[in-house]
Enzyme design. Structure first.
Site, PDB file in Angstrom:
ATOM      1  N   SER A 147       0.869  -1.179   0.000  1.00  0.00           N
ATOM      2  CA  SER A 147       0.000   0.000   0.000  1.00  0.00           C
ATOM      3  C   SER A 147       0.901   1.222   0.000  1.00  0.00           C
ATOM      4  O   SER A 147       2.059   1.150   0.448  1.00  0.00           O
ATOM      5  CB  SER A 147      -0.857  -0.005   1.268  1.00  0.00           C
ATOM      6  N   TYR A 170      -1.237  -1.154  10.122  1.00  0.00           N
ATOM      7  CA  TYR A 170      -1.084  -1.189   8.664  1.00  0.00           C
ATOM      8  C   TYR A 170       0.277  -0.625   8.250  1.00  0.00           C
ATOM      9  O   TYR A 170       0.923  -1.136   7.341  1.00  0.00           O
ATOM     10  CB  TYR A 170      -2.211  -0.373   8.030  1.00  0.00           C
TER      11      TYR A 170
HETATM   12  N1  LIG Z   1      -8.799  -1.596  -0.578  1.00  0.00           N
HETATM   13  C1  LIG Z   1      -7.869  -0.647  -0.582  1.00  0.00           C
HETATM   14  O1  LIG Z   1      -8.153   0.562  -0.593  1.00  0.00           O
HETATM   15  C2  LIG Z   1      -6.414  -1.037  -0.595  1.00  0.00           C
HETATM   16  C3  LIG Z   1      -5.452  -0.051  -0.846  1.00  0.00           C
HETATM   17  C4  LIG Z   1      -4.111  -0.406  -0.841  1.00  0.00           C
HETATM   18  C5  LIG Z   1      -3.745  -1.708  -0.602  1.00  0.00           C
HETATM   19  N2  LIG Z   1      -4.698  -2.654  -0.355  1.00  0.00           N
HETATM   20  C6  LIG Z   1      -4.259  -4.026  -0.102  1.00  0.00           C
HETATM   21  O2  LIG Z   1      -4.840  -4.865  -1.058  1.00  0.00           O
HETATM   22  C7  LIG Z   1      -5.097  -6.144  -0.478  1.00  0.00           C
HETATM   23  C8  LIG Z   1      -6.564  -6.515  -0.714  1.00  0.00           C
HETATM   24  O3  LIG Z   1      -7.411  -5.548  -0.143  1.00  0.00           O
HETATM   25  P1  LIG Z   1      -9.010  -5.642  -0.322  1.00  0.00           P
HETATM   26  O4  LIG Z   1      -9.530  -4.293  -0.130  1.00  0.00           O
HETATM   27  O5  LIG Z   1      -9.322  -6.387  -1.563  1.00  0.00           O
HETATM   28  O6  LIG Z   1      -9.407  -6.533   0.950  1.00  0.00           O
HETATM   29  P2  LIG Z   1     -10.723  -7.433   1.146  1.00  0.00           P
HETATM   30  O7  LIG Z   1     -10.986  -7.481   2.618  1.00  0.00           O
HETATM   31  O8  LIG Z   1     -11.848  -6.989   0.254  1.00  0.00           O
HETATM   32  O9  LIG Z   1     -10.287  -8.872   0.638  1.00  0.00           O
HETATM   33  C9  LIG Z   1      -9.313  -9.608   1.309  1.00  0.00           C
HETATM   34  C10 LIG Z   1      -9.564 -11.095   1.111  1.00  0.00           C
HETATM   35  O10 LIG Z   1      -8.570 -11.803   1.879  1.00  0.00           O
HETATM   36  C11 LIG Z   1      -9.195 -12.969   2.394  1.00  0.00           C
HETATM   37  N3  LIG Z   1      -8.420 -13.466   3.526  1.00  0.00           N
HETATM   38  C12 LIG Z   1      -8.338 -12.946   4.778  1.00  0.00           C
HETATM   39  N4  LIG Z   1      -7.543 -13.709   5.537  1.00  0.00           N
HETATM   40  C13 LIG Z   1      -7.091 -14.725   4.767  1.00  0.00           C
HETATM   41  C14 LIG Z   1      -6.240 -15.823   5.001  1.00  0.00           C
HETATM   42  N5  LIG Z   1      -5.684 -16.059   6.195  1.00  0.00           N
HETATM   43  N6  LIG Z   1      -5.968 -16.669   3.971  1.00  0.00           N
HETATM   44  C15 LIG Z   1      -6.524 -16.465   2.759  1.00  0.00           C
HETATM   45  N7  LIG Z   1      -7.356 -15.424   2.467  1.00  0.00           N
HETATM   46  C16 LIG Z   1      -7.640 -14.566   3.481  1.00  0.00           C
HETATM   47  C17 LIG Z   1     -10.614 -12.504   2.776  1.00  0.00           C
HETATM   48  O11 LIG Z   1     -11.510 -13.589   2.918  1.00  0.00           O
HETATM   49  C18 LIG Z   1     -10.945 -11.585   1.613  1.00  0.00           C
HETATM   50  O12 LIG Z   1     -11.625 -12.282   0.579  1.00  0.00           O
HETATM   51  C19 LIG Z   1      -4.692  -6.045   0.995  1.00  0.00           C
HETATM   52  O13 LIG Z   1      -3.386  -6.528   1.163  1.00  0.00           O
HETATM   53  C20 LIG Z   1      -4.736  -4.557   1.253  1.00  0.00           C
HETATM   54  O14 LIG Z   1      -3.869  -4.179   2.286  1.00  0.00           O
HETATM   55  C21 LIG Z   1      -6.025  -2.343  -0.346  1.00  0.00           C
END
Ligand SMILES: NC(=O)c1ccc[n+]([C@@H]2O[C@H](COP(=O)([O-])OP(=O)(O)OC[C@H]3O[C@@H](n4cnc5c(N)ncnc54)[C@H](O)[C@@H]3O)[C@@H](O)[C@H]2O)c1
Length: 260
Positions: A147, A170
């Site tokens: 991120s 985070y």
């Molecule tokens: N959404 C944002 O704004 C954003 C911005 C920058 C970075 N990110 C990064 O992108 C990634 C995805 O974010 P997102 O918004 O899609 O999150 P999200 O919560 O929508 O999806 C995350 C998924 O991970 C799965 N998960 C959780 N624990 C798990 C485990 N132990 N094993 C396998 N799967 C598992 C969940 O079931 C879920 O489907 C993360 O690493 C987040 O830090 C997100």
């Protein structure tokens, strides 16, 4: 001549595939000609992916990235089904129910649990991918979702008058993940296998956030502000592809200029 930006005949694991960004990454892998193995703890989310994409180029399985047996089984099963695993994207986002509190409200136990689940899971999955590449002598590209907050301090003012914040865990997790990614590349050098790992660092991704937050976030950006998940897939497909075969241990920021 440069290698093509295509995933034709490549098999890519996607951890966190049922998530907001994960689903779109599965789409992108399939659209680039690859085969995707969607992995998540969310059975209903995996079923929804099968409903959309069918089962020819997509395989779905339950995976807990914080459990070594589960991770090893996912790699072995994908290898058996498709003959080889060429890469992976880790986009999982584990957190406990108390995650997301203001700095002074974070309890020590929650800090440890949330950092442990997230960075620990990314460690375990990265270790398993590197071991798989070494044992099978398999060229491998891993992309870890970091991120902008892995490399910049939060702009807390964008959260003014909202219930949102940027959790302290985070910052620790994503900064640690970026450096752990460099560590693993350094460790794997000289072992006779082309294993490479990189990070993609998205800015904020649109998901129905507060309008005031979107407006104040957007003031720091070039043209769009908060991005759609589709906006980060180009960077991910690129790093998975042979076009990026000499890119090792880097962090590619996709944030419409927010961090500049
Ligand atoms: N959404 C944002 O704004 C954003 C911005 C920058 C970075 N990110 C990064 O992108 C990634 C995805 O974010 P997102 O918004 O899609 O999150 P999200 O919560 O929508 O999806 C995350 C998924 O991970 C799965 N998960 C959780 N624990 C798990 C485990 N132990 N094993 C396998 N799967 C598992 C969940 O079931 C879920 O489907 C993360 O690493 C987040 O830090 C997100």
């Amino acid at each position: 001549m440069n290698a093509p930006l295509s995933l034709q005949s490549k098999t890519v694991l996607v951890v966190g595939a049922a998530g907001h960004i994960g689903r779109i990454i599965v789409d992108a892998v399939l659209s680039a000609g690859g085969r995707a193995v969607a992995l998540d703890t969310d059975a209903a989310g995996l079923q929804a992916l099968t409903d959309v994409h069918g089962a020819d180029a997509l395989s779905c399985a339950m995976l807990d990235m914080a459990n070594r047996a589960s991770v090893d089984r996912a790699l072995a099963d994908a290898h058996d089904r498709f003959g080889a695993v060429d890469g992976a994207v880790n986009t999982a986002y584990p957190r406990n129910p108390r995650y997301g509190r203001q700095f002074f409200d974070v309890e020590y136990a929650d800090f440890c649990e949330n950092t442990g689940l997230h960075i620990g899971g990314y460690f375990l999955f990265m270790q398993a991918c590197a071991r798989y590449a070494l044992e099978r002598q398999q060229t491998f590209s891993l992309v870890n979702l970091s991120s902008i907050y892995g490399s910049m301090a939060p702009r807390f003012e964008v959260y003014t008058d909202t219930a949102m914040t940027m959790p302290v865990e985070y910052a620790a997790i994503k900064a640690g993940l970026e450096h752990m990614t460099r560590y693993v590349n350094a460790y794997m050098k000289g072992r006779g296998v082309a294993f490479r790992a990189n990070c993609v660092s998205p800015g904020g991704i649109l998901a129905g956030q507060d309008e005031r937050f979107l407006a104040s976030y957007g003031k720091h950006c070039l043209s769009k502000g908060m991005l759609d998940a589709q906006d980060v897939t180009g960077a991910i497909v690129f790093l998975l592809s042979d076009a990026a075969r000499h890119i090792v241990g880097q962090n590619l920021i996709v944030d419409d200029g927010f961090s500049i």
